[in-house]
Design a protein around this motif. Structure first.
Motif, PDB file in Angstrom:
ATOM      1  N   ILE A   1       0.810  -1.217   0.000  1.00 13.42           N
ATOM      2  CA  ILE A   1       0.000   0.000   0.000  1.00 13.42           C
ATOM      3  C   ILE A   1       0.847   1.272   0.000  1.00 13.42           C
ATOM      4  O   ILE A   1       0.412   2.318  -0.481  1.00 13.42           O
ATOM      5  N   ASP A   2       2.066   1.208   0.517  1.00 18.94           N
ATOM      6  CA  ASP A   2       2.910   2.410   0.621  1.00 18.94           C
ATOM      7  C   ASP A   2       3.054   3.172  -0.697  1.00 18.94           C
ATOM      8  O   ASP A   2       2.939   4.411  -0.711  1.00 18.94           O
ATOM      9  N   PRO A   3       3.325   2.474  -1.826  1.00 17.67           N
ATOM     10  CA  PRO A   3       3.410   3.232  -3.090  1.00 17.67           C
ATOM     11  C   PRO A   3       2.119   3.964  -3.436  1.00 17.67           C
ATOM     12  O   PRO A   3       2.150   5.064  -3.989  1.00 17.67           O
ATOM     13  N   VAL A   4       0.973   3.356  -3.087  1.00 12.63           N
ATOM     14  CA  VAL A   4      -0.306   4.009  -3.355  1.00 12.63           C
ATOM     15  C   VAL A   4      -0.426   5.278  -2.515  1.00 12.63           C
ATOM     16  O   VAL A   4      -0.877   6.321  -2.995  1.00 12.63           O
ATOM     17  N   ARG A   5      -0.001   5.195  -1.248  1.00  9.31           N
ATOM     18  CA  ARG A   5      -0.021   6.382  -0.391  1.00  9.31           C
ATOM     19  C   ARG A   5       0.869   7.476  -0.968  1.00  9.31           C
ATOM     20  O   ARG A   5       0.501   8.657  -0.980  1.00  9.31           O
ATOM     21  N   GLN A   6       2.049   7.076  -1.441  1.00 11.80           N
ATOM     22  CA  GLN A   6       2.963   8.066  -2.020  1.00 11.80           C
ATOM     23  C   GLN A   6       2.365   8.699  -3.271  1.00 11.80           C
ATOM     24  O   GLN A   6       2.512   9.910  -3.500  1.00 11.80           O
ATOM     25  N   MET A   7       1.676   7.885  -4.081  1.00 14.53           N
ATOM     26  CA  MET A   7       1.046   8.422  -5.283  1.00 14.53           C
ATOM     27  C   MET A   7      -0.074   9.396  -4.929  1.00 14.53           C
ATOM     28  O   MET A   7      -0.269  10.409  -5.606  1.00 14.53           O
ATOM     29  N   ILE A   8      -0.816   9.079  -3.875  1.00 16.22           N
ATOM     30  CA  ILE A   8      -1.867   9.997  -3.421  1.00 16.22           C
ATOM     31  C   ILE A   8      -1.257  11.322  -2.984  1.00 16.22           C
ATOM     32  O   ILE A   8      -1.735  12.403  -3.343  1.00 16.22           O
ATOM     33  N   HIS A   9      -0.158  11.245  -2.211  1.00 15.94           N
ATOM     34  CA  HIS A   9       0.520  12.460  -1.753  1.00 15.94           C
ATOM     35  C   HIS A   9       1.082  13.246  -2.939  1.00 15.94           C
ATOM     36  O   HIS A   9       0.962  14.481  -2.995  1.00 15.94           O
ATOM     37  N   SER A  10       1.687  12.513  -3.887  1.00 13.06           N
ATOM     38  CA  SER A  10       2.254  13.180  -5.062  1.00 13.06           C
ATOM     39  C   SER A  10       1.167  13.849  -5.892  1.00 13.06           C
ATOM     40  O   SER A  10       1.351  14.963  -6.395  1.00 13.06           O
ATOM     41  N   THR A  11       0.020  13.180  -6.013  1.00 12.46           N
ATOM     42  CA  THR A  11      -1.104  13.752  -6.760  1.00 12.46           C
ATOM     43  C   THR A  11      -1.605  15.037  -6.090  1.00 12.46           C
ATOM     44  O   THR A  11      -1.941  16.021  -6.755  1.00 12.46           O
ATOM     45  N   GLN A  12      -1.653  15.019  -4.749  1.00  6.90           N
ATOM     46  CA  GLN A  12      -2.059  16.224  -4.023  1.00  6.90           C
ATOM     47  C   GLN A  12      -1.078  17.367  -4.245  1.00  6.90           C
ATOM     48  O   GLN A  12      -1.474  18.531  -4.363  1.00  6.90           O
ATOM     49  N   GLN A  13       0.217  17.022  -4.309  1.00  4.84           N
ATOM     50  CA  GLN A  13       1.241  18.053  -4.518  1.00  4.84           C
ATOM     51  C   GLN A  13       1.200  18.620  -5.926  1.00  4.84           C
ATOM     52  O   GLN A  13       1.611  19.770  -6.158  1.00  4.84           O
ATOM     53  N   LEU A  14       0.712  17.815  -6.881  1.00  2.00           N
ATOM     54  CA  LEU A  14       0.603  18.308  -8.254  1.00  2.00           C
ATOM     55  C   LEU A  14      -0.314  19.526  -8.328  1.00  2.00           C
ATOM     56  O   LEU A  14      -0.123  20.410  -9.163  1.00  2.00           O
ATOM     57  N   ARG A  15      -1.306  19.550  -7.458  1.00  2.00           N
ATOM     58  CA  ARG A  15      -2.268  20.659  -7.469  1.00  2.00           C
ATOM     59  C   ARG A  15      -1.610  21.983  -7.098  1.00  2.00           C
ATOM     60  O   ARG A  15      -2.096  23.046  -7.479  1.00  2.00           O
TER      61      ARG A  15
END
Length: 359
Positions: A89-103
């Motif tokens: 799950i950790d990569p998914v969490r990182q992708m969620i965080h990265s997606t939030q930072q894209l904004r």
């Protein structure tokens, strides 16, 4: 009732998944243990030689061991499951965080995984997408900055002269009006070229580009004819060495490539030799080259010359009306034909090449 239970559950997907799996592990272990216990008791009861007291002690001891091993199994299984799932799950969490930072304009990559499974591929594709978005954003800022720079000079000239004419400080004459017309035409040309770039950029997202079988030789000859007046005015001779070939082409696009390269060769021409245009069949490609003499182009400039708004000599380009977009447009068009375009330079002799496949 169900809503209150759902709201009381932890919001973390990992915790919820662990709770569900622990419940299943516990249920499965309990059912399996009871089945083993009942089977063992049935077998012991069937042995007449075993005393009743011994049977009771055996059942009690077996029951205790089953509960103990079941508890150990549930605990160890739950811990192993938690950490195994957490790693997944950790990569998914990182992708969620990265997606939030894209904004907010931050481009964060997810830590790479060595595995080549579906999650590893997802992480790799996500990082590639993030990198591409970052490059696109940098390119967008650069293009906007270059556009502002390119438009600023002619607009400043126009505003300055028009202000002077309005106030009476400057008296109008033929040379002044010709200069103002030149600046206006250069602005118009840049806007038209930007429109062309936009159209070819849009074509990159379309699966099919309209092509038709056309004679490359005929297109080259037509391109030379279009520049006859400029060639005569500049006293430049053109020689051709062309092999006849028919290719699937976006005709207006290839005409524009030839026009851009010929115009570039004429504008920057310096020397006494002729401009040589060759067309030859090379394996599965048709290669066109335009060779002429001009100012020296360094190796670093050769790599950037097809970039948008790039010019080897900004001051000279402005006087000749160049915008630094012609070669960038040519590159877009050739690549849309699955071909390539490049420059080879030997001192003051420059050869622009482009290849188009026969398929």
């Amino acid at each position: 009732m169900l809503k209150s239970i759902r709201n009381s559950l932890p919001h973390s997907f990992l915790v919820r998944l662990t709770i569900v799996n622990v419940a299943f592990i516990t249920l499965f272990t309990f059912i399996t243990g009871m089945a083993i216990y009942q089977t063992a008791c049935f077998l012991v009861d069937g042995i007449n030689t075993v005393q009743s007291t011994a049977q009771q002690n055996f059942k009690r001891t077996l029951f205790q061991y089953l509960w103990m091993f079941s508890f150990i199994t549930v605990v160890i299984g739950s811990i192993v499951h938690y950490f195994a799932t957490k790693q997944l799950i950790d990569p998914v969490r990182q992708m969620i965080h990265s997606t939030q930072q894209l904004r907010v304009g931050k481009y964060l990559k997810v830590q790479k995984r060595t595995s080549k499974d579906e999650m590893g591929q997802l992480v790799s594709h996500f990082n590639s997408l993030t990198e591409q978005l970052e490059q696109n954003e940098k390119h967008r800022h650069k293009v906007l900055s270059d556009m502002a720079h390119e438009f600023r000079t002619p607009l400043s000239n126009l505003n300055g002269y028009l202000t002077g004419l309005k106030s009476g400080v400057i008296k109008g004459n033929t040379d002044l009006y010709q200069s103002l017309l030149h600046e206006s035409q250069r602005l118009t040309q840049m806007v038209e070229q930007l429109e062309q770039l936009k159209e070819w950029d849009l074509l990159t997202h379309q699966p099919i580009m309209h092509k038709e079988q056309a004679s490359v030789t005929e297109l080259i000859q037509n391109g030379i004819t279009a520049f006859e007046w400029s060639l005569e005015e500049s006293n430049i001779e053109v020689k051709t060495d062309l092999q006849e070939a028919t290719l699937p082409l976006h005709v207006s696009g290839i005409q524009q490539v030839l026009s851009n390269l010929l115009d570039n060769a004429i504008q920057y021409y310096q020397g006494e030799n002729t401009i040589l245009i060759k067309g030859e069949v090379r394996d599965q490609y048709y290669r066109v080259s335009i060779t002429s003499e001009g100012q020296k182009i360094s190796e670093s400039e050769q790599e950037k010359i097809f970039s948008r708004f790039y010019r080897t000599d900004p001051s000279r380009s402005r006087t000749t009306g160049g915008s630094g977009l012609g070669l960038a447009i040519s590159k877009e068009i050739v690549e849309q034909h699955d071909g390539r375009i490049w420059l080879e330079s030997d001192g003051s002799v420059h050869s622009f090449y482009f290849e188009i496949p026969f398929y």
